[in-house]
Design an enzyme around this catalytic site. Sequence first.
Site, short mmCIF file in Angstrom:
data_model
loop_
_atom_site.label_atom_id
_atom_site.label_comp_id
_atom_site.label_asym_id
_atom_site.label_seq_id
_atom_site.Cartn_x
_atom_site.Cartn_y
_atom_site.Cartn_z
N GLY A 20 11.05 -22.92 -8.22
CA GLY A 20 12.03 -23.78 -7.14
C GLY A 20 12.02 -25.01 -6.35
O GLY A 20 10.72 -25.56 -6.75
N THR A 21 12.47 -25.34 -5.85
CA THR A 21 12.26 -26.92 -5.24
C THR A 21 11.22 -26.82 -4.00
O THR A 21 10.88 -27.92 -4.00
CB THR A 21 13.70 -27.13 -5.18
OG1 THR A 21 15.30 -26.45 -4.56
CG2 THR A 21 14.79 -28.36 -6.18
N ALA B 19 8.49 -32.45 -11.21
CA ALA B 19 8.00 -31.26 -12.38
C ALA B 19 9.09 -31.21 -13.22
O ALA B 19 10.79 -31.27 -12.84
CB ALA B 19 7.97 -30.50 -11.72
N ASN C 195 21.57 -34.12 -14.99
CA ASN C 195 20.82 -32.02 -15.73
C ASN C 195 21.02 -32.43 -16.81
O ASN C 195 20.48 -30.77 -18.05
CB ASN C 195 21.48 -30.65 -14.82
CG ASN C 195 21.20 -30.87 -13.50
OD1 ASN C 195 19.88 -30.99 -13.13
ND2 ASN C 195 21.88 -29.75 -12.86
N ARG D 99 17.56 -28.66 -19.73
CA ARG D 99 18.59 -28.93 -19.62
C ARG D 99 19.37 -30.08 -20.29
O ARG D 99 20.97 -30.32 -20.64
CB ARG D 99 19.29 -28.74 -18.45
CG ARG D 99 19.19 -27.24 -17.80
CD ARG D 99 19.59 -26.74 -16.77
NE ARG D 99 18.94 -27.25 -15.64
CZ ARG D 99 19.35 -27.39 -14.56
NH1 ARG D 99 20.98 -27.33 -13.81
NH2 ARG D 99 18.99 -27.72 -13.45
N SER E 256 15.12 -75.07 -45.36
CA SER E 256 15.33 -73.43 -45.70
C SER E 256 14.21 -72.23 -46.48
O SER E 256 14.22 -73.30 -47.48
CB SER E 256 16.82 -73.62 -45.98
OG SER E 256 18.01 -74.83 -44.67
N LEU F 126 10.19 -35.19 -5.59
CA LEU F 126 10.01 -33.99 -6.76
C LEU F 126 10.28 -34.13 -8.64
O LEU F 126 11.53 -34.71 -9.16
CB LEU F 126 11.55 -32.86 -6.51
CG LEU F 126 10.59 -32.51 -4.86
CD1 LEU F 126 11.78 -31.03 -4.89
CD2 LEU F 126 9.29 -31.60 -4.86
#
Length: 450
Positions: free
Chosen positions: A83-84, A13, A230, A18, A391, A11
Amino acid sequence: MAARTCLAIVLAAGEGTRMRSARPKVLHEVAGRSLLAHVLTAVARIEPSATAVVIGPGQDDVAAEAERVLPGAACFVQRERRGTAHAVLAAKAAIKRGVDDVLVVYGDTPLIRPDTLRLLRAPLSAGAAVAVLGFRPAAPSGYGRLVTKNGELLRIVEEADAGANDKAIGLCNAGLMAFDGNSALAILERIGNRNRKGEFYLTDAVEIARGMNKTAVAVEVEEDDVRGINSKKELAEAEAVAQARLRQAALDAGVTLVAPDTVFLSADTTFGKDVVVEPYVVFGANVSVGDGAVIHAFSHLAGATIGNGASVGPFARLRPGTRLGEGVHIGNFVEVKEAKIEAGAKANHLTYIGDASVGAGANIGAGTITCNYDGFAKHRTEIGEHAFIGSNSALVAPVAIGAGAYVGSGSVITADVPADALALGRSRQAVKEGWASRLRALKSIGRKKA
Ligand code: UD1
Ligand code: CA
């Protein structure tokens, strides 16, 4: 008995809201690799028969990352973030194809290890319909709580819906669940959204399975394997765990880390034998270090291949596309980008080498700059083997310095230099004898005493 087939659903998405970020959450990085890449890498190691990644609408960047890490994975779009459980059902077509185990992994748990995934699947072959990974975090706030009785898993209560008694439970939901393929869809489709957030919680699967007279079990694991991310704080905590693991693995493999806690590694950093890494070195993504190389203090490396016995730093910066051959020396305040430097060549001080090739045994003097950019495009500088660049030279690309050629110090080189030639691109020195005494006589002053 044949091994059980497995569909892994990851999952992924959702925006980075947050995280206070414009970047999708699962594209944030731990140890130089996206959260999603960590999860997919662990999932791939248990060799599922199929992998589905659930992404949000328009998240082409997330799909591209999934494709990059695991080209066989199928992406499913969850139209709205509801939701999950709703997310898992976005991959319904994949579940319907029929598998023994459906493994659901959240894309924000980057520290997950293949062994932990195997542990989660084990109860399914013993007859459980649902298995949940549980852990006891030092700070449980924010996680769903596992309500158990006599070792049985009764239900999962989300933090937002938890009363004081539930909140006192230390055993939390890690966000990884495994379902028996025969009942997975029946359970998932019964999940509703009557809760504080109005979301379809995957966690409700436990109570539903029990209501169907099936068993649900919790498998307890270490916090570090399943930390969910989160917030930026949790991202930093996961980074610390990942770094501790990578340092330990490097030490176990024989790398000398003088001060391990000050060295930052990427998940894909590789080391040969007898490598020494001094304090305060940062390895970005895609660095490999050959046998016997020494990386001195305060160096920053990314996208670089370092040959055997090479010496880098202190205070060196190796950017992507750097390839150092055997025994190459890159010293202090030297930056290298998109350049191949062949065996034994040296650039010991204060130099920029970009879009270049440097032949074996060449010596690049202090303060040499490849002027690779004209404000519009990048151009290449070719330096032949055993060339000597004096150099403070500016090599204005495109330009080639032949093998064995010399460039006088302070030159601005704008045209190719043939092999074994000397090129001087600076104004000729003028010396005026007695000039300073004449000046002082004019001003009626003596030479200053020391
Ligand atoms: C979830 C669990 C919680 C657990 C915690 C572990 C639920 C309801 N809660 O909470 O019990 O303790 O993880 O870290 O499952 N996602 C989608 N689509 C959605 C919602 C989420 O793809 O509609 C993805 C997110 O990208 C994320 C994962 O699912 O990778 C978890 O979602 P998140 O919002 O982080 O869940 P938590 O509140 O942490
Ligand atoms: Ca989470």
